[in-house]
Design a protein around this motif. Structure first.
Motif, PDB file in Angstrom:
ATOM      1  N   UNK A  54       0.808  -1.225   0.000  1.00 52.36           N
ATOM      2  CA  UNK A  54       0.000   0.000   0.000  1.00 52.36           C
ATOM      3  C   UNK A  54       0.843   1.277   0.000  1.00 52.36           C
ATOM      4  N   UNK A  55       1.933   1.366   0.789  1.00 52.78           N
ATOM      5  CA  UNK A  55       2.716   2.606   0.772  1.00 52.78           C
ATOM      6  C   UNK A  55       3.240   2.976  -0.615  1.00 52.78           C
ATOM      7  N   UNK A  56       3.551   1.988  -1.434  1.00 50.05           N
ATOM      8  CA  UNK A  56       4.047   2.242  -2.784  1.00 50.05           C
ATOM      9  C   UNK A  56       2.991   2.958  -3.636  1.00 50.05           C
ATOM     10  N   UNK A  57       1.717   2.651  -3.377  1.00 50.04           N
ATOM     11  CA  UNK A  57       0.635   3.231  -4.173  1.00 50.04           C
ATOM     12  C   UNK A  57       0.216   4.611  -3.690  1.00 50.04           C
ATOM     13  N   UNK A  58       0.777   5.052  -2.567  1.00 48.80           N
ATOM     14  CA  UNK A  58       0.469   6.401  -2.093  1.00 48.80           C
ATOM     15  C   UNK A  58       1.687   7.318  -2.155  1.00 48.80           C
ATOM     16  N   UNK A  59       2.828   6.776  -2.539  1.00 49.10           N
ATOM     17  CA  UNK A  59       4.058   7.564  -2.630  1.00 49.10           C
ATOM     18  C   UNK A  59       4.024   8.471  -3.853  1.00 49.10           C
ATOM     19  N   UNK A  60       4.991   9.370  -3.935  1.00 45.99           N
ATOM     20  CA  UNK A  60       5.077  10.291  -5.063  1.00 45.99           C
ATOM     21  C   UNK A  60       5.646   9.650  -6.317  1.00 45.99           C
ATOM     22  N   UNK A  61       6.427   8.574  -6.155  1.00 38.56           N
ATOM     23  CA  UNK A  61       7.036   7.913  -7.319  1.00 38.56           C
ATOM     24  C   UNK A  61       5.930   7.290  -8.174  1.00 38.56           C
ATOM     25  N   UNK A  62       5.930   7.563  -9.473  1.00 44.22           N
ATOM     26  CA  UNK A  62       4.861   7.046 -10.327  1.00 44.22           C
ATOM     27  C   UNK A  62       4.939   5.528 -10.501  1.00 44.22           C
ATOM     28  N   UNK A  63       3.775   4.896 -10.463  1.00 47.03           N
ATOM     29  CA  UNK A  63       3.661   3.458 -10.679  1.00 47.03           C
ATOM     30  C   UNK A  63       2.443   3.165 -11.550  1.00 47.03           C
ATOM     31  N   UNK A  64       2.442   1.994 -12.142  1.00 45.80           N
ATOM     32  CA  UNK A  64       1.301   1.524 -12.916  1.00 45.80           C
ATOM     33  C   UNK A  64       0.789   0.260 -12.250  1.00 45.80           C
ATOM     34  N   UNK A  65      -0.500   0.244 -11.942  1.00 45.90           N
ATOM     35  CA  UNK A  65      -1.126  -0.906 -11.296  1.00 45.90           C
ATOM     36  C   UNK A  65      -2.006  -1.623 -12.307  1.00 45.90           C
ATOM     37  N   UNK A  66      -1.755  -2.910 -12.456  1.00 45.99           N
ATOM     38  CA  UNK A  66      -2.576  -3.779 -13.294  1.00 45.99           C
ATOM     39  C   UNK A  66      -3.522  -4.497 -12.339  1.00 45.99           C
ATOM     40  N   UNK A  67      -4.758  -4.023 -12.261  1.00 44.09           N
ATOM     41  CA  UNK A  67      -5.693  -4.452 -11.221  1.00 44.09           C
ATOM     42  C   UNK A  67      -6.591  -5.597 -11.692  1.00 44.09           C
ATOM     43  N   UNK A  68      -6.421  -6.774 -11.088  1.00 44.98           N
ATOM     44  CA  UNK A  68      -7.288  -7.906 -11.433  1.00 44.98           C
ATOM     45  C   UNK A  68      -8.716  -7.683 -10.921  1.00 44.98           C
ATOM     46  N   UNK A  69      -9.688  -8.387 -11.495  1.00 45.09           N
ATOM     47  CA  UNK A  69     -11.069  -8.249 -11.035  1.00 45.09           C
ATOM     48  C   UNK A  69     -11.261  -8.847  -9.633  1.00 45.09           C
ATOM     49  N   UNK A  70     -12.277  -8.380  -8.950  1.00 46.60           N
ATOM     50  CA  UNK A  70     -12.552  -8.820  -7.577  1.00 46.60           C
ATOM     51  C   UNK A  70     -12.710 -10.338  -7.496  1.00 46.60           C
ATOM     52  N   UNK A  71     -13.387 -10.941  -8.459  1.00 46.95           N
ATOM     53  CA  UNK A  71     -13.605 -12.395  -8.426  1.00 46.95           C
ATOM     54  C   UNK A  71     -12.281 -13.153  -8.402  1.00 46.95           C
ATOM     55  N   UNK A  72     -11.301 -12.667  -9.147  1.00 46.62           N
ATOM     56  CA  UNK A  72      -9.978 -13.297  -9.157  1.00 46.62           C
ATOM     57  C   UNK A  72      -9.254 -13.077  -7.833  1.00 46.62           C
ATOM     58  N   UNK A  73      -9.444 -11.899  -7.254  1.00 45.36           N
ATOM     59  CA  UNK A  73      -8.781 -11.593  -5.988  1.00 45.36           C
ATOM     60  C   UNK A  73      -9.315 -12.461  -4.852  1.00 45.36           C
ATOM     61  N   UNK A  74     -10.579 -12.834  -4.938  1.00 43.79           N
ATOM     62  CA  UNK A  74     -11.166 -13.691  -3.899  1.00 43.79           C
ATOM     63  C   UNK A  74     -10.431 -15.020  -3.805  1.00 43.79           C
ATOM     64  N   UNK A  75      -9.863 -15.475  -4.907  1.00 44.64           N
ATOM     65  CA  UNK A  75      -9.150 -16.756  -4.918  1.00 44.64           C
ATOM     66  C   UNK A  75      -7.825 -16.705  -4.155  1.00 44.64           C
ATOM     67  N   UNK A  76      -7.323 -15.507  -3.853  1.00 46.22           N
ATOM     68  CA  UNK A  76      -6.042 -15.400  -3.126  1.00 46.22           C
ATOM     69  C   UNK A  76      -6.203 -14.762  -1.753  1.00 46.22           C
ATOM     70  N   UNK A  77      -7.431 -14.584  -1.313  1.00 47.42           N
ATOM     71  CA  UNK A  77      -7.683 -13.908  -0.029  1.00 47.42           C
ATOM     72  C   UNK A  77      -7.022 -14.615   1.159  1.00 47.42           C
ATOM     73  N   UNK A  78      -6.924 -15.923   1.111  1.00 45.58           N
ATOM     74  CA  UNK A  78      -6.397 -16.685   2.248  1.00 45.58           C
ATOM     75  C   UNK A  78      -4.880 -16.862   2.217  1.00 45.58           C
ATOM     76  N   UNK A  79      -4.245 -16.319   1.211  1.00 41.93           N
ATOM     77  CA  UNK A  79      -2.783 -16.454   1.106  1.00 41.93           C
ATOM     78  C   UNK A  79      -2.082 -15.679   2.225  1.00 41.93           C
ATOM     79  N   UNK A  80      -0.910 -16.151   2.595  1.00 44.25           N
ATOM     80  CA  UNK A  80      -0.079 -15.477   3.584  1.00 44.25           C
ATOM     81  C   UNK A  80       0.481 -14.180   2.982  1.00 44.25           C
ATOM     82  N   UNK A  81       0.815 -13.204   3.845  1.00 45.19           N
ATOM     83  CA  UNK A  81       1.313 -11.914   3.343  1.00 45.19           C
ATOM     84  C   UNK A  81       2.482 -12.032   2.371  1.00 45.19           C
ATOM     85  N   UNK A  82       3.417 -12.941   2.627  1.00 44.19           N
ATOM     86  CA  UNK A  82       4.584 -13.086   1.745  1.00 44.19           C
ATOM     87  C   UNK A  82       4.150 -13.542   0.353  1.00 44.19           C
TER      88      UNK A  82
END
Length: 153
Positions: A54-82
């Motif tokens: 999250x800090x990377x997405x609020x910093x001043x350095x420009x970034x490009x985020x390729x955002x997957x759909x919510x349905x796809x994200x649900x499949x990784x919700x239980x993954x460990x932080x690493x």
């Protein structure tokens, strides 16, 4: 109306107009990638936070985020932080890339350190075989592209 009251009245009108214009300009200011994701994509925001990205997405350095759909994200919700960090860092590029900037056959390095390959078709762009569906959402510190799935590495 007396001249003094007329000028006082005009000063109040000018003050109100300046205040309204200032609020309008502030409302038009683009938000950061993180602010946008929090407002529009809360599951993605939660996963990026859990992954420590999250800090990377609020910093001043420009970034490009390729955002997957919510349905796809649900499949990784239980993954460990690493593991989340490994997956989601491969959806972030250093710098701002519009869809048109992504050249056919190019390999772009993600912040996760892996390369993703661009494939340009007549009417769309693929990133490692995943289609960019909602391209070029310019935000204060970068670009957001909605993609059709998770990028596999």
């Amino acid at each position: 109306m007396k001249t003094h009251h007329k000028y006082t009245y005009i000063k109040y009108i000018v003050i109100v107009l300046i205040a309204v214009c200032t609020q309008h300009v502030q409302a038009q200011q683009p938000t950061s990638l993180l602010q946008h994701v929090i407002q529009e994509r809360p599951l993605l925001a939660d996963l990026l936070t859990k992954a420590g990205l999250a800090p990377m997405l609020s910093a001043d350095a420009p970034v490009t985020l390729l955002a997957p759909p919510e349905a796809e994200l649900e499949s990784i919700m239980q993954e460990q932080p690493e593991r989340l960090r490994a997956i989601l860092s491969n959806h972030i590029l250093s710098g701002t890339y519009k869809e048109g900037d992504m050249k056919d056959g190019a390999t772009l390095k993600t912040v996760g350190g892996t390369g993703i390959t661009i494939c340009r078709k007549t009417d769309h762009t693929l990133v490692n075989g995943v289609r960019i569906q909602q391209p070029d959402q310019q935000l204060k510190n970068g670009m957001l592209h909605g993609i059709s799935g998770l990028i596999q590495m």
